[in-house]
Design an enzyme around this catalytic site. Structure first.
Site, PDB file in Angstrom:
ATOM      1  N   CYS A 201      39.760  44.182  41.577  1.00 12.18           N
ATOM      2  CA  CYS A 201      39.342  45.062  40.492  1.00 12.18           C
ATOM      3  C   CYS A 201      40.573  45.630  39.771  1.00 12.18           C
ATOM      4  O   CYS A 201      41.194  44.917  38.994  1.00 12.18           O
ATOM      5  CB  CYS A 201      38.397  46.142  41.002  1.00 12.18           C
TER       6      CYS A 201
ATOM      7  N   GLU B  94      35.149  42.597  48.877  1.00 14.11           N
ATOM      8  CA  GLU B  94      35.112  43.259  50.196  1.00 14.11           C
ATOM      9  C   GLU B  94      33.717  43.753  50.577  1.00 14.11           C
ATOM     10  O   GLU B  94      33.403  43.862  51.757  1.00 14.11           O
ATOM     11  CB  GLU B  94      36.125  44.417  50.247  1.00 14.11           C
TER      12      GLU B  94
ATOM     13  N   HIS C 131      34.397  43.103  43.451  1.00 16.61           N
ATOM     14  CA  HIS C 131      34.813  43.624  44.764  1.00 16.61           C
ATOM     15  C   HIS C 131      34.293  42.723  45.886  1.00 16.61           C
ATOM     16  O   HIS C 131      33.218  42.984  46.425  1.00 16.61           O
ATOM     17  CB  HIS C 131      34.254  45.036  44.971  1.00 16.61           C
TER      18      HIS C 131
HETATM   19  N1  GLN Z   1      39.735  51.578  36.735  1.00 15.64           N
HETATM   20  C1  GLN Z   1      39.395  50.224  36.516  1.00 15.64           C
HETATM   21  C2  GLN Z   1      38.172  50.092  35.631  1.00 15.64           C
HETATM   22  O1  GLN Z   1      37.409  51.008  35.480  1.00 15.64           O
HETATM   23  C3  GLN Z   1      39.195  49.479  37.837  1.00 15.64           C
HETATM   24  C4  GLN Z   1      38.032  49.964  38.601  1.00 15.64           C
HETATM   25  C5  GLN Z   1      38.079  49.575  40.060  1.00 15.64           C
HETATM   26  O2  GLN Z   1      39.104  49.188  40.575  1.00 15.64           O
HETATM   27  N2  GLN Z   1      36.964  49.698  40.755  1.00 15.64           N
HETATM   28  O3  GLN Z   1      37.934  49.034  35.085  1.00 15.64           O
END
Ligand code: GLN
Length: 487
Positions: free
Chosen positions: A337, A465, A463
């Site tokens: 992410c 994970e 994600h």
């Molecule tokens: N801050 C980033 C976004 O909003 C990544 C978000 C995250 O890592 N969950 O796109």
């Protein structure tokens, strides 16, 4: 009181776990999914704030027709309806409901009253109360104490709940005498007092609880039939215990002061370690403290670098330095992410010469926002500052790390972010060597990026994970750890 845990600071409460249907939940749900190997949903997590909010909303809409709105029956009815809904949408044979906290907490009173009523409504044969209590060990007199259990059970009984099973949580075996004493004083059958001891590995606990008779009494008391198959757990534990050697993975983030902020990432790394037969030793690196000068010292002896999710400006430059270090020193890199966005920014800055490349999240005025909110991706990035949440499909490009890992053409993964790869720079970045290996099915949204090299070097906007299970490690984590091991 939080309506959902989505807005909570990970440093206070640990990671926000995300389900397929996009619910932002408490990290406990990750443990539940990992243990029961079932996908949970938005009805799997209820807070006081959420129930109160719903009740007050109903009152505003006039749904109570002028009644006096009270904890009982309005809040308790809403809670019971939620539990029933969860059973309904999952079609589960057995629904396990944890009431968090400690008996006597003001916070949980209405939940306890709701489940008391619930058992009355479904009939005592269809509902089993398991009370988990702490049995402390006093080293001075070398004895376990049942007193706290007696008190918490008395408290439960005063609100009309008689536990059927007592799970005695302790560091070691509390012994037959204490179990008998608890049974006698707390009014439960002797074989319904189960020792739950601390183990070197959490995933050994189902086997331990089976040995101590938990499943036998639960099935008996609920009048259920079925055969227990512990083989998968035994295979898993054998795998865990036969690991040899270790890989050292640097986890670079800004919430490293509380390891629970990255709980699912840690569990996914461990599971990939089980699969690869190695221990994964995590080196916690605070990205806020990284500078050009301490990079080589920090990453000395590190076999791989992982940059997980995160929000906001702080610590970003340290993450970018880590990614650059990995790229220039042939170290496997895994960006999740925010970590994927970091990889794109680093590549844009150092390989494509876009010196001030950044994300719209960090500098809304920059002319090189290689990561940004994409207005043309309507229907994906919702209005009002909400996030892209939950499961979305991802198409995989042939001949990539993605394909090697998943061995599939299309997959589905969970998301929780606001910003995306900016397609305005897509052509340039690809031309300079960035591989777009995963996209939305219409190819509009970039889901994963990689570098063409022997070592694992990949960033995923989703994600992974959250979908790793101890007995089914996630393909990307398996590939990452394999690459660290090869190094
Ligand atoms: N801050 C980033 C976004 O909003 C990544 C978000 C995250 O890592 N969950 O796109």
């Amino acid at each position: 009181m939080n309506i959902d845990p989505g807005t909570m600071n990970p440093i206070q409460h640990g990671e926000v776990y995300v389900t397929d249907d996009g619910a932002e939940t408490d990290l406990d749900l990750g443990h539940y999914e990992r243990f029961i190997d079932e996908d949970l949903n938005k009805y799997s997590n209820l807070t006081s704030g959420k129930v109160f909010f719903k009740v007050l909303e109903k009152e505003r809409k006039g749904e109570y027709l002028g009644e006096t709105v009270q904890i009982i029956p309005h809040v308790t009815n809403e809670t019971k309806a939620f539990i029933r809904k969860s059973a309904e949408v999952t079609g589960a044979d057995v629904l396990i409901t944890e009431i968090g906290g400690t008996i006597g907490d003001i916070e949980s009173q209405h939940f306890l009253e709701a489940i008391r009523q619930f058992s009355y409504e479904v009939g005592r044969k269809n509902c089993l109360f398991i009370h988990v209590c702490l049995v402390p060990y006093i080293s001075g007199s070398d004895e376990y104490k049942s007193k706290p259990t007696q008190h918490s059970v008395k408290e439960l009984q005063s609100i009309g709940i008689n536990p059927d099973v007592i799970v005695a949580r302790s560091d070691g075996d509390v012994g037959e005498d204490i179990r008998r004493k608890i049974a006698l004083f707390c009014n439960v059958k002797e074989d319904c007092v189960i020792s739950d001891v601390t183990l070197p590995c959490l995933y050994e606990s189902p086997i331990m609880l089976h040995k101590n008779g938990l499943d036998k009494v639960v099935v008996r008391e609920l009048g259920l039939k079925g055969k227990l198959d512990l083989k998968p757990w035994k295979t898993l534990v054998a795998k865990i215990n036969s690991r040899k050697g270790e890989v050292k993975v640097a986890l670079v983030g800004k919430y490293v002061k509380l390891h629970d902020s990255y709980l699912s990432v840690v569990e996914a790394l461990n599971a990939a370690g089980y699969e690869n037969g190695v221990f994964v030793n995590i080196k916690w690196v605070d990205s806020d403290e990284l500078t050009e000068d301490n990079l080589s010292e920090t990453f000395d002896g590190v076999d791989g670098i992982i940059v997980p999710g995160g929000f906001g400006n702080r610590g970003i430059e340290g993450m970018i330095l880590s990614c650059k270090w990995a790229r220039e020193n042939g170290i496997p890199y895994f960006g999740i992410c925010l970590g994927m966005q970091i990889m794109v920014i680093e590549f844009a800055r150092d390989v494509c010469g876009l010196k001030n490349a950044t994300s719209g999240e960090f500098d809304a005025k920059s002319e090189h926002k290689v990561i940004d909110i994409m207005p043309d991706q309507k229907g994906v990035v919702k209005k009002g500052g909400t996030m892209r949440l939950g499961a979305y499909p991802c198409k995989i490009k042939a001949g990539t790390i993605m394909e090697r890992a998943y061995k599939k053409a299309e997959i589905s993964e969970r998301h929780r972010h606001r910003y995306e790869f900016n397609n305005y720079f897509r052509e340039l970045l690809i031309e300079k060597g960035l591989v777009v290996s995963g996209t939305s099915p219409d190819e509009n949204i970039v889901e994963t990026v990689e570098l063409k090299r022997d070592k694992f070097f990949l960033g995923a906007q989703f994600h992974p994970e959250f979908k790793s299970r101890p007995n089914a490690a996630h393909p990307l984590f398996i590939e990452f750890i394999r690459s660290c091991k090869d190094k």
